[in-house]
Design a protein around this motif. Structure first.
Motif, PDB file in Angstrom:
ATOM      1  N   GLU A  52      -3.912   0.301   4.006  1.00  0.00           N
ATOM      2  CA  GLU A  52      -2.703  -0.207   3.359  1.00  0.00           C
ATOM      3  C   GLU A  52      -2.575  -1.720   3.480  1.00  0.00           C
ATOM      4  N   ILE A  53      -3.110  -2.300   4.563  1.00  0.00           N
ATOM      5  CA  ILE A  53      -2.971  -3.751   4.725  1.00  0.00           C
ATOM      6  C   ILE A  53      -3.758  -4.494   3.655  1.00  0.00           C
ATOM      7  N   GLY A 111      -2.535   2.690   8.905  1.00  0.00           N
ATOM      8  CA  GLY A 111      -2.233   1.541   8.049  1.00  0.00           C
ATOM      9  C   GLY A 111      -3.380   0.590   7.817  1.00  0.00           C
ATOM     10  N   TYR A 143       5.046  -3.823   4.494  1.00  0.00           N
ATOM     11  CA  TYR A 143       4.034  -3.534   5.515  1.00  0.00           C
ATOM     12  C   TYR A 143       4.471  -4.219   6.802  1.00  0.00           C
ATOM     13  N   ALA A 195      -1.578  -4.520   0.668  1.00  0.00           N
ATOM     14  CA  ALA A 195      -0.450  -5.434   0.863  1.00  0.00           C
ATOM     15  C   ALA A 195      -0.881  -6.888   0.694  1.00  0.00           C
TER      16      ALA A 195
END
Length: 303
Positions: free
Chosen positions: A52-53, A49, A20, A56
């Motif tokens: 997605e963080i 994103g 990421y 991650a």
């Protein structure tokens, strides 16, 4: 948690370890959210994103990821917990067949934890292996104002109230990340309880870095063409501009077809990986894709 994350650079490196790629501004607000134990509110266009963080961070810290996917009509019962009425009815019938316990005792038994179906918010308040979980409240803008008001207790005090059981408070507050695609404005009362960051489309160099991290098998020349074409496409008058997620998807589609360079024909065949509305796709039919590709190649040649 705070001791493990010593600096903004450490956060960026931690996220990079999960492929990421984030800039200094996002790394800073993520560091502060982790260090101060504050919810992180990420707003921006779809596919940049935000969701997605959370994945991650959870993977990097070895924490469980608990996701509450928001939608229109979402209520407290669906977000916190529900009683397993079918199992309760079986318990009632069993008690009746056995001669039955007293009414008060039966009621106490029916509202026992074993009949409770825990939903994301309650799960996030429970202790989890490896430490406090990451609670992702995804697309909060899809809900309504009453649900936002309900969230104030959960995010302000990290607790939820169940009428039959009372208030359940998190022994260790979860790491909370909220996302919004800004289909409507979220109330200030909710935002004030969070650290805020607008996640914008990345510039060329950062999007190229992201693509190289997510699709490392793509050749440098192809990756540069892909990113430049998507960046150029975002300047067009489209109903829905492609996000970084679409850039990655398109690159993987091209790799699956063994494409080594863009062409108008390849673009036409695979445009469904980038654009999701027919009106937008029609804009690229005919000579338009060639015009954009020629502009991209001229730009890359002079870079």
């Amino acid at each position: 948690m705070a001791e493990a994350i010593g600096s903004i650079d450490a956060v960026q490196a931690m996220l990079a370890g999960q492929n990421y790629v984030c800039g200094r501004a996002l790394g800073t607000v993520a560091f502060l959210a982790l260090r101060l134990g504050r919810p992180l509110f990420l707003e921006g266009e779809p596919g940049t994103g935000k969701t997605e963080i959370a994945r991650a961070i959870a993977a990097a810290l070895g924490r469980k990821l608990i996701r509450l996917q928001c939608y229109e009509g979402l209520d407290a019962a669906s977000a916190v917990c529900e009683w397993n009425f079918a199992a309760q009815m079986i318990a009632i019938r069993t008690a009746e067949a056995a001669g039955g316990a007293d009414r008060a005792g039966l009621e106490a038994e029916l509202f026992d934890q074993r009949f409770l179906i825990e939903r994301p918010l309650l799960q996030a308040m429970r202790p989890q292996p490896g430490g406090a979980p990451v609670l992702l409240i995804d697309e909060i803008d899809r809900t309504d104002e009453p649900f936002e008001a309900f969230l104030l207790e959960a995010l302000g005090d990290f607790q939820v109230t169940i009428p039959e059981l009372g208030t359940i408070r998190a022994a260790e507050p979860p790491i909370v990340i909220l996302t919004s695609n800004r289909t409507r404005e979220v109330h200030d009362a909710l935002k004030r309880r969070c650290l805020y960051h607008w996640v914008d489309y990345p510039d060329f160099s950062r999007e190229l870095e992201i693509l190289q991290a997510r699709a490392p098998e793509a050749a440098e020349t192809l990756s540069r063409e892909i990113v430049a074409f998507v960046q150029r496409l975002r300047n067009e008058d489209l109903f829905k501009k492609p996000g970084v997620a679409e850039t990655i998807d398109w690159a993987k589609c091209l790799l699956a077809l063994d494409v080594i360079g863009l062409s108008p024909e390849v673009i036409a065949d695979t445009i469904g990986a980038l654009l999701k509305y027919q009106d937008d796709i029609q804009r690229l039919e005919g000579s338009e894709a060639r015009r954009l590709l020629d502009a991209v190649r001229a730009e890359l040649a002079t870079a």
